[in-house]
Design a protein around this motif. Sequence first.
Motif, PDB file in Angstrom:
ATOM      1  N   HIS A 295       0.826  -1.220   0.000  1.00 45.00           N
ATOM      2  CA  HIS A 295       0.000   0.000   0.000  1.00 45.00           C
ATOM      3  C   HIS A 295       0.859   1.268   0.000  1.00 45.00           C
ATOM      4  O   HIS A 295       0.439   2.302   0.530  1.00 45.00           O
ATOM      5  CB  HIS A 295      -0.939  -0.014   1.207  1.00 45.00           C
ATOM      6  N   TRP A 296       2.052   1.153  -0.584  1.00 40.04           N
ATOM      7  CA  TRP A 296       2.963   2.308  -0.607  1.00 40.04           C
ATOM      8  C   TRP A 296       2.388   3.415  -1.494  1.00 40.04           C
ATOM      9  O   TRP A 296       1.916   3.171  -2.596  1.00 40.04           O
ATOM     10  CB  TRP A 296       4.315   1.850  -1.142  1.00 40.04           C
ATOM     11  N   GLU A 297       2.436   4.654  -1.009  1.00 42.26           N
ATOM     12  CA  GLU A 297       1.859   5.789  -1.730  1.00 42.26           C
ATOM     13  C   GLU A 297       2.904   6.847  -2.066  1.00 42.26           C
ATOM     14  O   GLU A 297       2.612   8.045  -2.106  1.00 42.26           O
ATOM     15  CB  GLU A 297       0.730   6.411  -0.900  1.00 42.26           C
ATOM     16  N   GLY A 298       4.133   6.409  -2.312  1.00 43.02           N
ATOM     17  CA  GLY A 298       5.176   7.372  -2.685  1.00 43.02           C
ATOM     18  C   GLY A 298       5.674   8.200  -1.535  1.00 43.02           C
ATOM     19  O   GLY A 298       5.938   9.394  -1.688  1.00 43.02           O
ATOM     20  N   PHE A 299       5.812   7.580  -0.383  1.00 42.86           N
ATOM     21  CA  PHE A 299       6.303   8.228   0.841  1.00 42.86           C
ATOM     22  C   PHE A 299       5.397   9.373   1.276  1.00 42.86           C
ATOM     23  O   PHE A 299       5.832  10.494   1.572  1.00 42.86           O
ATOM     24  CB  PHE A 299       7.743   8.723   0.676  1.00 42.86           C
ATOM     25  N   SER A 300       4.127   9.071   1.323  1.00 43.15           N
ATOM     26  CA  SER A 300       3.139  10.024   1.822  1.00 43.15           C
ATOM     27  C   SER A 300       3.246  10.118   3.347  1.00 43.15           C
ATOM     28  O   SER A 300       3.958   9.330   3.980  1.00 43.15           O
ATOM     29  CB  SER A 300       1.733   9.547   1.439  1.00 43.15           C
ATOM     30  N   PRO A 301       2.526  11.060   3.963  1.00 47.00           N
ATOM     31  CA  PRO A 301       2.537  11.141   5.436  1.00 47.00           C
ATOM     32  C   PRO A 301       2.143   9.819   6.101  1.00 47.00           C
ATOM     33  O   PRO A 301       2.685   9.472   7.148  1.00 47.00           O
ATOM     34  CB  PRO A 301       1.522  12.252   5.734  1.00 47.00           C
ATOM     35  N   GLN A 302       1.193   9.079   5.464  1.00 45.07           N
ATOM     36  CA  GLN A 302       0.788   7.782   6.028  1.00 45.07           C
ATOM     37  C   GLN A 302       1.936   6.778   5.942  1.00 45.07           C
ATOM     38  O   GLN A 302       2.158   6.002   6.873  1.00 45.07           O
ATOM     39  CB  GLN A 302      -0.447   7.249   5.285  1.00 45.07           C
ATOM     40  N   ASP A 303       2.679   6.813   4.804  1.00 47.27           N
ATOM     41  CA  ASP A 303       3.838   5.916   4.655  1.00 47.27           C
ATOM     42  C   ASP A 303       4.913   6.248   5.693  1.00 47.27           C
ATOM     43  O   ASP A 303       5.516   5.364   6.306  1.00 47.27           O
ATOM     44  CB  ASP A 303       4.426   6.045   3.243  1.00 47.27           C
ATOM     45  N   PHE A 304       5.169   7.540   5.863  1.00 48.36           N
ATOM     46  CA  PHE A 304       6.174   7.973   6.840  1.00 48.36           C
ATOM     47  C   PHE A 304       5.786   7.526   8.246  1.00 48.36           C
ATOM     48  O   PHE A 304       6.634   7.067   9.023  1.00 48.36           O
ATOM     49  CB  PHE A 304       6.309   9.496   6.794  1.00 48.36           C
ATOM     50  N   ASP A 305       4.513   7.620   8.552  1.00 47.69           N
ATOM     51  CA  ASP A 305       4.018   7.209   9.870  1.00 47.69           C
ATOM     52  C   ASP A 305       4.251   5.721  10.103  1.00 47.69           C
ATOM     53  O   ASP A 305       4.660   5.297  11.186  1.00 47.69           O
ATOM     54  CB  ASP A 305       2.536   7.542   9.978  1.00 47.69           C
ATOM     55  N   LYS A 306       4.011   4.916   9.071  1.00 49.43           N
ATOM     56  CA  LYS A 306       4.210   3.464   9.200  1.00 49.43           C
ATOM     57  C   LYS A 306       5.686   3.119   9.396  1.00 49.43           C
ATOM     58  O   LYS A 306       6.037   2.267  10.221  1.00 49.43           O
ATOM     59  CB  LYS A 306       3.673   2.751   7.955  1.00 49.43           C
ATOM     60  N   VAL A 307       6.554   3.778   8.610  1.00 51.29           N
ATOM     61  CA  VAL A 307       7.999   3.521   8.734  1.00 51.29           C
ATOM     62  C   VAL A 307       8.489   3.905  10.124  1.00 51.29           C
ATOM     63  O   VAL A 307       9.281   3.180  10.751  1.00 51.29           O
ATOM     64  CB  VAL A 307       8.779   4.288   7.644  1.00 51.29           C
ATOM     65  N   MET A 308       8.049   5.047  10.624  1.00 48.18           N
ATOM     66  CA  MET A 308       8.462   5.475  11.958  1.00 48.18           C
ATOM     67  C   MET A 308       7.948   4.515  13.019  1.00 48.18           C
ATOM     68  O   MET A 308       8.639   4.254  14.020  1.00 48.18           O
ATOM     69  CB  MET A 308       7.924   6.886  12.237  1.00 48.18           C
ATOM     70  N   GLU A 309       6.754   3.974  12.812  1.00 46.25           N
ATOM     71  CA  GLU A 309       6.205   3.021  13.771  1.00 46.25           C
ATOM     72  C   GLU A 309       7.085   1.778  13.859  1.00 46.25           C
ATOM     73  O   GLU A 309       7.404   1.288  14.951  1.00 46.25           O
ATOM     74  CB  GLU A 309       4.796   2.629  13.350  1.00 46.25           C
TER      75      GLU A 309
END
Length: 337
Positions: free
Chosen positions: A73-87
């Motif tokens: 569900h990668w969206e090109g490093f969107s805020p949601q993607d960044f949140d998941k990576v940080m988690e």
Amino acid sequence: MKQKTETAVVALLVVGITALHYVTQISDIHYHIFYRELYFLPIILAGLWFGLPRALWTSFIISLLYSPLIFIHWEGFSPQDFDKVMEVTLYNVDAFILGFLRDRQRMEHERYIEAERLAAMGRALSGVAHDMKTPLVAIGGFSKMVQRNFQEGDPSYKKLDIVLQQTKRLESMVKEMLDFSRPLSLNRSEEDLNKVVEDSLAVAGKTAEDSKVTVERHLDRDLPLISIDSMRMEQVVINLVTNAVQASPAGQTVIVNTSRVNEYAAVEVSDCGCGIPVEQREEIFTPFFSTKKEGTGLGLPIVKKIIESHNGRLELFDNPEGGVTFRVLLPTNDALS
């Protein structure tokens, strides 16, 4: 049994939370956020129950299991993607912190228990040693008086000689017990470590001669004076050299070196024995553990106690040609300033 149950709980939580992620539709974003937060529960439990290694393994497995969802569900490093990576990053950071703190707490608890155990043992030894001391002095004294009534060739003279030898051995054991049980009081002064080693070898020379083992010395004459209790350090060197001689076969050589190692003055005692198994390297410093038939198992614990009271260290490593080397590191005045 308890550890298996705890492992099963952590495993079930990881598997259950991951299953919830994969069966929940991606559009239900609030559920996925909640499930991601739930992953902290098995990580916390693993850190508190098992310590650092297994906490990190738990966070690593969770990261692997959750990563496919991030990429699908990668969206090109969107805020949601960044949140998941940080988690995912926080999973591993939290696992490290919790595991580290748990391991440190466990080590401190073990040190406390060990200190309490040694203190209790010391009090018991002190009482036993004091009770033994007076009768041994009486036995030795009366045996010497009776022995004077016999000629050296008389069988009774030889039997009393054995009594005196064994009494002396018991007196030595009592001295070791008292040394171990008493708090160390150091009488420090500026001393030449080479002279301490020379004086110690003069005492240990008889044991080496009887064992037909040569003691070779290589002394660094540029060593500075260091603040030590010379009598205590002689006790350390004599003990280590005696052990090395007893471990070496007849005809072999024990080597004693002094040198400067960074801000420490070092004494190294190398033997030609069969070495010390890795699993026994901690046990040899445990009171009453001995590999010698007639050993009390207090020699090395006392040596370690004396060295550490000087703010020094005792190291042990294998020799390339066989045997082991004990290295005593004592801080110089530069290290103490």
